[in-house]
Design an enzyme around this catalytic site. Sequence first.
Site, PDB file in Angstrom:
ATOM      1  N   ASP A 112      -5.988  -7.068   4.519  1.00 57.29           N
ATOM      2  CA  ASP A 112      -7.165  -6.473   3.869  1.00 57.29           C
ATOM      3  C   ASP A 112      -8.068  -7.589   3.353  1.00 57.29           C
ATOM      4  O   ASP A 112      -9.287  -7.591   3.583  1.00 57.29           O
ATOM      5  CB  ASP A 112      -6.716  -5.579   2.709  1.00 57.29           C
ATOM      6  CG  ASP A 112      -7.900  -4.967   1.966  1.00 57.29           C
ATOM      7  OD1 ASP A 112      -8.826  -4.483   2.640  1.00 57.29           O
ATOM      8  OD2 ASP A 112      -7.900  -4.997   0.722  1.00 57.29           O
ATOM      9  N   TYR A 140       0.812  -1.217   0.000  1.00 56.59           N
ATOM     10  CA  TYR A 140       0.000   0.000   0.000  1.00 56.59           C
ATOM     11  C   TYR A 140       0.845   1.267   0.000  1.00 56.59           C
ATOM     12  O   TYR A 140       0.388   2.316  -0.428  1.00 56.59           O
ATOM     13  CB  TYR A 140      -0.894   0.040   1.247  1.00 56.59           C
ATOM     14  CG  TYR A 140      -2.170  -0.727   1.141  1.00 56.59           C
ATOM     15  CD1 TYR A 140      -2.166  -2.113   1.080  1.00 56.59           C
ATOM     16  CD2 TYR A 140      -3.395  -0.062   1.127  1.00 56.59           C
ATOM     17  CE1 TYR A 140      -3.346  -2.817   1.020  1.00 56.59           C
ATOM     18  CE2 TYR A 140      -4.576  -0.769   1.067  1.00 56.59           C
ATOM     19  CZ  TYR A 140      -4.559  -2.138   1.016  1.00 56.59           C
ATOM     20  OH  TYR A 140      -5.723  -2.830   0.958  1.00 56.59           O
ATOM     21  N   LYS A 200       3.692 -15.381   3.312  1.00 50.75           N
ATOM     22  CA  LYS A 200       3.881 -16.191   2.106  1.00 50.75           C
ATOM     23  C   LYS A 200       5.375 -16.454   1.986  1.00 50.75           C
ATOM     24  O   LYS A 200       6.028 -16.075   0.996  1.00 50.75           O
ATOM     25  CB  LYS A 200       3.303 -15.446   0.882  1.00 50.75           C
ATOM     26  CG  LYS A 200       3.255 -16.256  -0.403  1.00 50.75           C
ATOM     27  CD  LYS A 200       2.261 -17.394  -0.375  1.00 50.75           C
ATOM     28  CE  LYS A 200       2.370 -18.241  -1.632  1.00 50.75           C
ATOM     29  NZ  LYS A 200       1.546 -19.467  -1.579  1.00 50.75           N
ATOM     30  N   ASP A 228      -2.385 -18.623   1.681  1.00 53.91           N
ATOM     31  CA  ASP A 228      -3.398 -19.409   0.967  1.00 53.91           C
ATOM     32  C   ASP A 228      -4.045 -20.440   1.898  1.00 53.91           C
ATOM     33  O   ASP A 228      -5.260 -20.647   1.878  1.00 53.91           O
ATOM     34  CB  ASP A 228      -2.808 -20.062  -0.306  1.00 53.91           C
ATOM     35  CG  ASP A 228      -1.456 -20.714  -0.095  1.00 53.91           C
ATOM     36  OD1 ASP A 228      -0.872 -20.589   0.999  1.00 53.91           O
ATOM     37  OD2 ASP A 228      -0.969 -21.361  -1.046  1.00 53.91           O
ATOM     38  N   ASP A 230     -11.874  -9.248   5.272  1.00 55.85           N
ATOM     39  CA  ASP A 230     -13.209  -9.309   4.657  1.00 55.85           C
ATOM     40  C   ASP A 230     -13.727 -10.748   4.659  1.00 55.85           C
ATOM     41  O   ASP A 230     -14.909 -11.004   4.894  1.00 55.85           O
ATOM     42  CB  ASP A 230     -13.188  -8.811   3.203  1.00 55.85           C
ATOM     43  CG  ASP A 230     -13.441  -7.298   3.105  1.00 55.85           C
ATOM     44  OD1 ASP A 230     -13.136  -6.589   4.075  1.00 55.85           O
ATOM     45  OD2 ASP A 230     -13.943  -6.845   2.054  1.00 55.85           O
TER      46      ASP A 230
END
Length: 364
Positions: free
Chosen positions: A248, A136, A191, A224, A252
């Site tokens: 982020d 970001y 990751k 994942d 959600d």
Amino acid sequence: MTYRIAVLPGDGIGPEIMPAAQRVLAEVGDFEFHEYRIGAAGLAAHGQPLPEHTLNGCRQSDAVLLGAVGTGVQPTDPAAPRAEQGLLELRARLGLFANLRPVRPLPALRGASPLRGSYVAGVDLLVVRELTGGLYFGERGRSGAGSAQRAYDTCEYTVAEVERVARVAFELARRRSAAHGRPPRVASVDKANALETSRLWREVVTRLAAREYPDVAVEHVLVDTAAMRLVTAPGTFDVLLTENMFGDILSDEAAALAGSLGLLSSASLPALPRPGKPVPGALFEPVHGSAPDIAGKGTASPLGMILSAALLLRYGLGLPEAADAVEGAVERAVSAGLRTRDLGGTDDTGTATDAVLDALSGTR
Ligand code: IPM
Ligand code: MG
């Protein structure tokens, strides 16, 4: 004691749901509210998504309450200012590096979750998202033209950035453990099998845990796998610690477990929260965003906004009893039948707010 709160309604449904939080706060304490523009509203009034006037107002306040930012329309000119920049800039300028997003599906709403009740029962997790670093805020740009035009965003983290947000996750894991009577646990999401920043993230979290939090059980989960586990076994998570972009997306996904994104609240902190102590200069906002499709109708759920006010009381002002009272009122109102449109009901912003206020004053 009168607290000064900067109120940033923003865009879309933001201005419709903000009064709900103000009414609820006024019920539990003494507040002075000062309103400022941000996002598309900031652009319209002052030509900037984060006007200097707004930033100064936030800095002079005990805490910041934000509705939502964004119009749902991206400008066609890539160089034109975007409403969302206002929020990202505010996070950066106020140093809000730790974003807390609690997800605790209410028992009365188990049927509203996309997962069968047995999967959702007992889910009580906290996403701790790094908020001022990573993709970001990294170097970005474009070059070239036509089909050779190239765009890039870069992801960077320093040891200090990972340490400070990891400390928030570890501290809150300890606090939740004391409250829930179970051993403290943190799942750090990365990751590391593909990204250098993730390998650094994992090293830092491992070292910090060994040095300062030997009592906290840490597991490292690839992003994942974490996404899959959130829908196959969400009850196996307690505190989820992760970087900005992964956070982020996963927040959600986690929010959907509660039945609706409309119920979710968040706290963005510039410092480590200490039990019972205020964190000055923090920001509180619902997770759902500006929802331009339903803006102006008065039907948006105020619950995420009200629950964000509860987080403001707990973390921003160090008033846990008042926070518990507000959260308890929301839970009782929902148990008594409060259902906004997003939950398949007919309550609108006003009646839902009234129901929470009734529950808060004990008339229900
Ligand atoms: C959020 C939002 C923001 C983000 C957007 C509006 C920039 O999705 O708070 O999760 O990506 O951080
Ligand atoms: Mg988001």
